[in-house]
Design a protein around this motif. Structure first.
Motif, PDB file in Angstrom:
ATOM      1  N   ILE A   1      68.604  76.288  94.455  1.00  0.00           N
ATOM      2  CA  ILE A   1      69.963  76.834  94.447  1.00  0.00           C
ATOM      3  C   ILE A   1      70.852  75.826  95.173  1.00  0.00           C
ATOM      4  CG2 ILE A   1      71.507  78.663  95.281  1.00  0.00           C
ATOM      5  CD1 ILE A   1      69.167  80.609  95.045  1.00  0.00           C
ATOM      6  N   VAL A   2      71.924  75.413  94.525  1.00  0.00           N
ATOM      7  CA  VAL A   2      72.893  74.514  95.146  1.00  0.00           C
ATOM      8  C   VAL A   2      74.257  75.186  95.075  1.00  0.00           C
ATOM      9  CG1 VAL A   2      73.944  72.213  95.124  1.00  0.00           C
ATOM     10  CG2 VAL A   2      71.571  72.496  94.378  1.00  0.00           C
ATOM     11  N   THR A   3      74.910  75.286  96.227  1.00  0.00           N
ATOM     12  CA  THR A   3      76.233  75.901  96.306  1.00  0.00           C
ATOM     13  C   THR A   3      77.128  75.050  97.194  1.00  0.00           C
ATOM     14  OG1 THR A   3      77.414  77.977  96.728  1.00  0.00           O
ATOM     15  CG2 THR A   3      75.628  77.434  98.237  1.00  0.00           C
ATOM     16  N   THR A   4      78.426  75.158  97.010  1.00  0.00           N
ATOM     17  CA  THR A   4      79.369  74.408  97.836  1.00  0.00           C
ATOM     18  C   THR A   4      80.606  75.235  98.123  1.00  0.00           C
ATOM     19  OG1 THR A   4      80.578  72.328  98.074  1.00  0.00           O
ATOM     20  CG2 THR A   4      80.582  73.313  95.876  1.00  0.00           C
ATOM     21  N   ASP A   5      81.219  74.923  99.249  1.00  0.00           N
ATOM     22  CA  ASP A   5      82.502  75.546  99.574  1.00  0.00           C
ATOM     23  C   ASP A   5      83.659  74.590  99.251  1.00  0.00           C
ATOM     24  OD1 ASP A   5      82.246  73.663 101.593  1.00  0.00           O
ATOM     25  OD2 ASP A   5      82.384  75.095 103.233  1.00  0.00           O
ATOM     26  N   ALA A   6      83.384  73.508  98.527  1.00  0.00           N
ATOM     27  CA  ALA A   6      84.427  72.549  98.146  1.00  0.00           C
ATOM     28  C   ALA A   6      85.365  73.118  97.082  1.00  0.00           C
ATOM     29  CB  ALA A   6      83.796  71.256  97.637  1.00  0.00           C
ATOM     30  N   PHE A   7      84.890  74.142  96.381  1.00  0.00           N
ATOM     31  CA  PHE A   7      85.681  74.791  95.333  1.00  0.00           C
ATOM     32  C   PHE A   7      85.590  76.292  95.485  1.00  0.00           C
ATOM     33  CE2 PHE A   7      83.968  70.878  93.556  1.00  0.00           C
ATOM     34  CZ  PHE A   7      85.108  70.249  93.094  1.00  0.00           C
ATOM     35  N   ARG A   8      86.577  76.967  94.971  1.00  0.00           N
ATOM     36  CA  ARG A   8      86.450  78.403  94.764  1.00  0.00           C
ATOM     37  C   ARG A   8      86.440  78.612  93.255  1.00  0.00           C
ATOM     38  NH1 ARG A   8      91.967  78.126  96.881  1.00  0.00           N
ATOM     39  NH2 ARG A   8      93.392  78.940  95.310  1.00  0.00           N
ATOM     40  N   THR A   9      86.282  79.839  92.830  1.00  0.00           N
ATOM     41  CA  THR A   9      86.156  80.145  91.410  1.00  0.00           C
ATOM     42  C   THR A   9      87.239  79.451  90.599  1.00  0.00           C
ATOM     43  OG1 THR A   9      85.194  82.273  91.970  1.00  0.00           O
ATOM     44  CG2 THR A   9      86.019  82.043  89.743  1.00  0.00           C
ATOM     45  N   GLY A  10      86.862  78.969  89.419  1.00  0.00           N
ATOM     46  CA  GLY A  10      87.786  78.259  88.543  1.00  0.00           C
ATOM     47  C   GLY A  10      87.908  76.791  88.904  1.00  0.00           C
ATOM     48  N   TRP A  11      87.001  76.296  89.744  1.00  0.00           N
ATOM     49  CA  TRP A  11      86.984  74.899  90.190  1.00  0.00           C
ATOM     50  C   TRP A  11      88.272  74.519  90.919  1.00  0.00           C
ATOM     51  CZ3 TRP A  11      82.193  73.840  90.312  1.00  0.00           C
ATOM     52  CH2 TRP A  11      81.345  74.290  89.313  1.00  0.00           C
ATOM     53  N   VAL A  12      88.819  75.481  91.649  1.00  0.00           N
ATOM     54  CA  VAL A  12      90.018  75.226  92.453  1.00  0.00           C
ATOM     55  C   VAL A  12      89.561  74.582  93.768  1.00  0.00           C
ATOM     56  CG1 VAL A  12      91.989  76.276  93.619  1.00  0.00           C
ATOM     57  CG2 VAL A  12      91.218  77.171  91.400  1.00  0.00           C
ATOM     58  N   PRO A  13      90.021  73.359  94.053  1.00  0.00           N
ATOM     59  CA  PRO A  13      89.601  72.691  95.281  1.00  0.00           C
ATOM     60  C   PRO A  13      90.072  73.439  96.532  1.00  0.00           C
ATOM     61  CG  PRO A  13      90.627  71.134  93.769  1.00  0.00           C
ATOM     62  CD  PRO A  13      90.881  72.513  93.224  1.00  0.00           C
ATOM     63  N   GLN A  14      89.256  73.368  97.568  1.00  0.00           N
ATOM     64  CA  GLN A  14      89.632  73.900  98.871  1.00  0.00           C
ATOM     65  C   GLN A  14      89.004  72.989  99.922  1.00  0.00           C
ATOM     66  OE1 GLN A  14      88.254  77.963  99.055  1.00  0.00           O
ATOM     67  NE2 GLN A  14      86.114  77.414  98.959  1.00  0.00           N
ATOM     68  N   THR A  15      89.388  73.134 101.155  1.00  0.00           N
ATOM     69  CA  THR A  15      88.844  72.296 102.215  1.00  0.00           C
ATOM     70  C   THR A  15      87.337  72.507 102.298  1.00  0.00           C
ATOM     71  OG1 THR A  15      90.908  72.443 103.427  1.00  0.00           O
ATOM     72  CG2 THR A  15      88.982  71.734 104.663  1.00  0.00           C
ATOM     73  N   ALA A  16      86.615  71.432 102.156  1.00  0.00           N
ATOM     74  CA  ALA A  16      85.153  71.501 102.100  1.00  0.00           C
ATOM     75  C   ALA A  16      84.528  71.313 103.469  1.00  0.00           C
ATOM     76  CB  ALA A  16      84.633  70.428 101.153  1.00  0.00           C
ATOM     77  N   PHE A  17      83.446  72.045 103.721  1.00  0.00           N
ATOM     78  CA  PHE A  17      82.649  71.860 104.921  1.00  0.00           C
ATOM     79  C   PHE A  17      81.269  71.312 104.546  1.00  0.00           C
ATOM     80  CE2 PHE A  17      79.836  73.674 108.306  1.00  0.00           C
ATOM     81  CZ  PHE A  17      80.319  72.912 109.350  1.00  0.00           C
ATOM     82  N   MET A  18      80.664  71.904 103.490  1.00  0.00           N
ATOM     83  CA  MET A  18      79.314  71.463 103.137  1.00  0.00           C
ATOM     84  C   MET A  18      78.924  71.901 101.730  1.00  0.00           C
ATOM     85  SD  MET A  18      76.741  74.047 105.061  1.00  0.00           S
ATOM     86  CE  MET A  18      76.603  75.728 104.492  1.00  0.00           C
ATOM     87  N   THR A  19      77.822  71.314 101.299  1.00  0.00           N
ATOM     88  CA  THR A  19      77.074  71.764 100.128  1.00  0.00           C
ATOM     89  C   THR A  19      75.724  72.204 100.655  1.00  0.00           C
ATOM     90  OG1 THR A  19      78.218  70.283  98.614  1.00  0.00           O
ATOM     91  CG2 THR A  19      76.034  71.025  97.947  1.00  0.00           C
ATOM     92  N   ALA A  20      75.257  73.373 100.229  1.00  0.00           N
ATOM     93  CA  ALA A  20      73.950  73.880 100.649  1.00  0.00           C
ATOM     94  C   ALA A  20      72.958  73.698  99.509  1.00  0.00           C
ATOM     95  CB  ALA A  20      74.052  75.351 101.041  1.00  0.00           C
ATOM     96  N   ILE A  21      71.821  73.119  99.829  1.00  0.00           N
ATOM     97  CA  ILE A  21      70.754  72.873  98.858  1.00  0.00           C
ATOM     98  C   ILE A  21      69.522  73.623  99.359  1.00  0.00           C
ATOM     99  CG2 ILE A  21      69.318  71.119  97.747  1.00  0.00           C
ATOM    100  CD1 ILE A  21      71.693  69.140  98.638  1.00  0.00           C
ATOM    101  N   THR A  22      69.068  74.599  98.584  1.00  0.00           N
ATOM    102  CA  THR A  22      67.920  75.405  98.982  1.00  0.00           C
ATOM    103  C   THR A  22      66.813  75.213  97.962  1.00  0.00           C
ATOM    104  OG1 THR A  22      69.466  76.997  99.925  1.00  0.00           O
ATOM    105  CG2 THR A  22      67.185  77.714  99.677  1.00  0.00           C
ATOM    106  N   GLU A  23      65.647  74.797  98.461  1.00  0.00           N
ATOM    107  CA  GLU A  23      64.515  74.500  97.587  1.00  0.00           C
ATOM    108  C   GLU A  23      63.361  75.451  97.877  1.00  0.00           C
ATOM    109  OE1 GLU A  23      64.168  69.898  97.285  1.00  0.00           O
ATOM    110  OE2 GLU A  23      65.103  70.385  99.224  1.00  0.00           O
TER     111      GLU A  23
END
Length: 153
Positions: A80-102
């Motif tokens: 599972i890979v998720t990020t806070d760099a975007f919100r729904t609709g690929w709208v950019p927002q201030t990013a903190f991280m991308t989380a990668i869970t294996e």
């Protein structure tokens, strides 16, 4: 400088099969997502690439921490890979991280690795100072408890 320079990561062997860990992670999120006594409220958890990930963490002293992002990649029972760099609709927002869970099968157990990939050294240092290792380690333990319960049926 490698791409992993700004990563923080934890790894655990969870004493439950991948299917149970995956189910705990994806279907029982409210039971493990925050170190207790914190709790999480799921606003939306649309597990598909581009799907919305919206959560609100609630602290014991009335703290409220909303988290909004999107899922980038979902490989059932694997990644599972998720990020806070975007919100729904690929709208950019201030990013903190991308989380990668294996989730990696290890016989009747699961190798679990959770990585927080940050954009800057400052963000990585901030996350580390917030208690990344203790917090994410506690959460991995709580995830294991739920997965073991589900595996036991």
């Amino acid at each position: 400088m490698s791409d992993e320079t700004f990563d923080l990561s934890i790894s655990r062997i969870i004493d439950a099969p991948v299917a149970a860990v995956w189910r705990a992670y994806t279907e029982h999120t409210e039971e493990w997502f925050c170190p207790k006594p914190w709790r999480v409220e799921i606003v939306e958890w649309d597990l598909r690439p581009g799907g919305r990930s919206a959560l609100v963490m609630h602290g014991p002293d009335g703290e409220v921490m909303p988290m909004e992002g999107v899922f980038l990649e979902i490989v059932p029972e694997s990644l599972i890979v998720t990020t806070d760099a975007f919100r729904t609709g690929w709208v950019p927002q201030t990013a903190f991280m991308t989380a990668i869970t294996e989730f990696i099968p290890q016989g009747d157990k699961t190798a679990y690795r959770a990585t927080a990939r940050h954009w800057t050294e400052e963000a990585r240092a901030q996350h580390e100072a917030m208690g990344f290792e203790t917090g994410w380690g506690t959460v991995a333990g709580q995830l294991e408890e739920v997965a073991k319960r589900l595996a036991a049926g």
